[in-house]
Enzyme design. Structure first.
Site, PDB file in Angstrom:
ATOM      1  N   HIS A  55      38.649  39.023  45.173  1.00 19.97           N
ATOM      2  CA  HIS A  55      39.105  38.247  44.004  1.00 19.97           C
ATOM      3  C   HIS A  55      39.017  36.770  44.389  1.00 19.97           C
ATOM      4  CE1 HIS A  55      42.187  36.577  41.245  1.00 19.97           C
ATOM      5  NE2 HIS A  55      42.025  37.662  40.508  1.00 19.97           N
ATOM      6  N   ASP A  86      44.843  41.578  51.138  1.00 21.98           N
ATOM      7  CA  ASP A  86      45.224  41.272  49.766  1.00 21.98           C
ATOM      8  C   ASP A  86      45.539  42.603  49.091  1.00 21.98           C
ATOM      9  OD1 ASP A  86      45.354  40.804  47.077  1.00 21.98           O
ATOM     10  OD2 ASP A  86      43.440  39.738  46.928  1.00 21.98           O
ATOM     11  N   GLN A 145      46.072  44.857  44.273  1.00 26.49           N
ATOM     12  CA  GLN A 145      45.685  46.047  43.490  1.00 26.49           C
ATOM     13  C   GLN A 145      46.015  47.346  44.217  1.00 26.49           C
ATOM     14  OE1 GLN A 145      44.881  45.895  40.423  1.00 26.49           O
ATOM     15  NE2 GLN A 145      44.285  43.750  40.178  1.00 26.49           N
ATOM     16  N   LYS A 186      52.111  42.997  38.880  1.00 27.58           N
ATOM     17  CA  LYS A 186      51.166  44.120  38.794  1.00 27.58           C
ATOM     18  C   LYS A 186      51.846  45.433  39.192  1.00 27.58           C
ATOM     19  CE  LYS A 186      47.231  41.155  39.909  1.00 27.58           C
ATOM     20  NZ  LYS A 186      46.540  40.947  38.635  1.00 27.58           N
ATOM     21  N   CYS A 230      37.664  37.520  37.630  1.00 26.50           N
ATOM     22  CA  CYS A 230      37.934  36.607  38.764  1.00 26.50           C
ATOM     23  C   CYS A 230      37.265  37.113  40.039  1.00 26.50           C
ATOM     24  CB  CYS A 230      39.418  36.410  39.005  1.00 26.50           C
ATOM     25  SG  CYS A 230      40.233  35.568  37.662  1.00 26.50           S
TER      26      CYS A 230
END
Ligand code: PLP
Length: 427
Positions: free
Chosen positions: A143, A220, A223, A246, A384
């Site tokens: 991202h 990261d 997600q 999220k 993104c």
């Protein structure tokens, strides 16, 4: 020699559909007030969860209760409200600690979201550790939040940003990773799950390889955290970033996990109140982590809301959530993939949460508009992740992304919506 398949994703076994069907979806949906609203005269089918997920009553109530009963600034007051607000904020940090299985509460830094978590590491650890000629290693499926902060750092330091390529399925080329990591690598920054492709990366293995070269790893997890159990000690990552919104929490709050030894050695991020031990005009000394990185009044209600969200997910059982979503993703892959003219983008063996696709006759934005008319919220665009689009030589995809409250019926509605768009735009 080990093949990619042999080495693949031992850290994602929670995705196995052993418990699909264990969640009471009707009861779960009833906990999300927004799901009962109408959109364009249709029932809302919310399939844009990778952008942000909807909030259960427990979160909404937690935030309301704070403002109705406890609102005060933390760490400062001697009065009862401040003590209660401080306790609620501290409790939220312990909830996050449990959620990611961090060894210490002080390893959890509250930030605005994954973006700020990554920027924090780039601006503190990165600025201290990366020098001219050094390298930061990322992947081709990041991202923008896990690209641009490193690019900015590399520009400032005259360092080099190197990128591990991906294959046509959207899987990371681990052999290339091993070739790229070297004596000048100062950090590996890799996404746990790609927001554009859904690929689940073998991060535990990536971390082991990086550590073999003495290189720390930032994951990261924006997600990943909503979709399966994350255990930072088991992964042995040095930093882990995710966003509250999220994972069913509010916007404006997120988490940076960092190993205490790293956080302790890093310079502060921003200066201000609450992060200092003492201030004179000659010299300021700083508090220990996490306070050192939390200058100013934090998002107290946000942290409390995030704690409520993580407790909610834990109460349902993250493994059940993973199994349910795995079932949805398999079903969606099969049904959407079978529509003539559809090409799935991202077909890695291990995926979570996301189905990305293009249609030969319908531009993603047109499809998004038609679906919106049916009450179906999806995302169309580059997500993104422009380098991912470039890798697949496409400008955009349509992305349906799933959460614990989605159903097979909603995927059926998506399929009907795509077929309708095909009739409108098809040749
Ligand atoms: N990383 C990934 C993989 C994401 O999908 C996102 C958001 O979509 C981010 C980072 C940034 O998250 P936020 O905008 O909440 O900071």
């Amino acid at each position: 020699m080990t093949t990619l398949t042999d080495r693949r994703h031992t850290d994602t076994q929670a995705l196995a559909p052993a418990q699909a069907g264990d969640l009471d979806i009707a009861a779960t949906r009833a906990e999300f007030p927004i799901l009962s609203r109408q959109v364009n005269g249709r029932r809302l089918v919310y399939l844009d969860n990778a952008a942000t997920s909807q909030k259960p009553r427990a979160v909404i109530r937690g935030i309301s209760r704070y403002y109705e009963q406890e609102n005060a600034n933390i760490h400062r007051g001697v009065h009862l409200l401040s003590v209660e607000a401080t306790e609620a904020h501290d409790a939220a940090r312990r909830t996050v600690q449990r959620f990611v299985n961090a060894a210490r509460e002080s390893e959890i830094v509250f930030v605005r979201g994954a973006t700020e978590a990554i920027n924090l590491v780039a601006q503190t650890f990165g600025r201290a550790q990366v020098a001219e000629g050094d390298e930061v290693l990322i992947t081709a499926m990041e991202h923008h939040s896990n690209i641009v902060p490193w690019q900015m750092l590399c520009e400032e330091k005259r360092a080099r940003l190197r990128v591990v390529p991906i294959d046509d399925q959207g899987e990371l080329l681990l052999d290339e990773f091993e070739k790229l990591i070297g004596p000048r690598t100062r950090l590996v920054a890799v996404t746990h799950v790609s927001n554009a492709l859904g690929t689940v990366n073998p991060v535990r293995e990536i971390i082991a390889i990086a550590h073999g070269h003495g290189v720390p790893v930032l994951v990261d997890g924006a997600q990943a955290a909503p979709h399966f159990a994350v255990d930072v000690q088991d992964l042995n990552c040095d930093f882990y970033a995710f966003s509250g919104h999220k994972v069913y929490g509010p916007t404006g709050i997120g988490v940076l996990y960092g190993k205490y030894t790293f956080l302790d050695a890093m310079p502060p991020y921003q200066g201000g109140g609450d992060m200092i031990s003492s201030v004179t005009f000659e010299k300021t000394t700083y508090k220990k982590p996490p306070s050192k990185f939390e200058a100013g009044t934090p998002d107290i209600a946000g942290a409390i809301g995030l704690g409520a969200a993580l407790d909610y997910v834990t109460g349902l059982g993250i493994d059940r959530v993973a199994a349910h979503e795995h079932d949805l993703l398999e079903y969606a892959t099969e049904r959407v993939g079978a529509i003539p003219g559809v090409r799935l983008i991202g077909t890695a063996a291990q995926r979570a949460g996301v189905l990305s696709f293009i249609h030969k006759d319908v531009h993603p934005h047109d499809l998004g508009t038609i679906l919106d008319g049916e009450g179906i919220a999806i995302r169309a665009g580059h997500h993104c992740a422009q380098p991912v689009m470039e890798r697949f030589c496409i400008p955009a995809t349509t992305r349906a992304s799933f959460a614990l409250y989605n159903t097979r019926d909603e995927i059926d509605a998506l399929v009907e919506g795509i077929k309708k768009a095909q009739k409108v735009f098809g040749q």
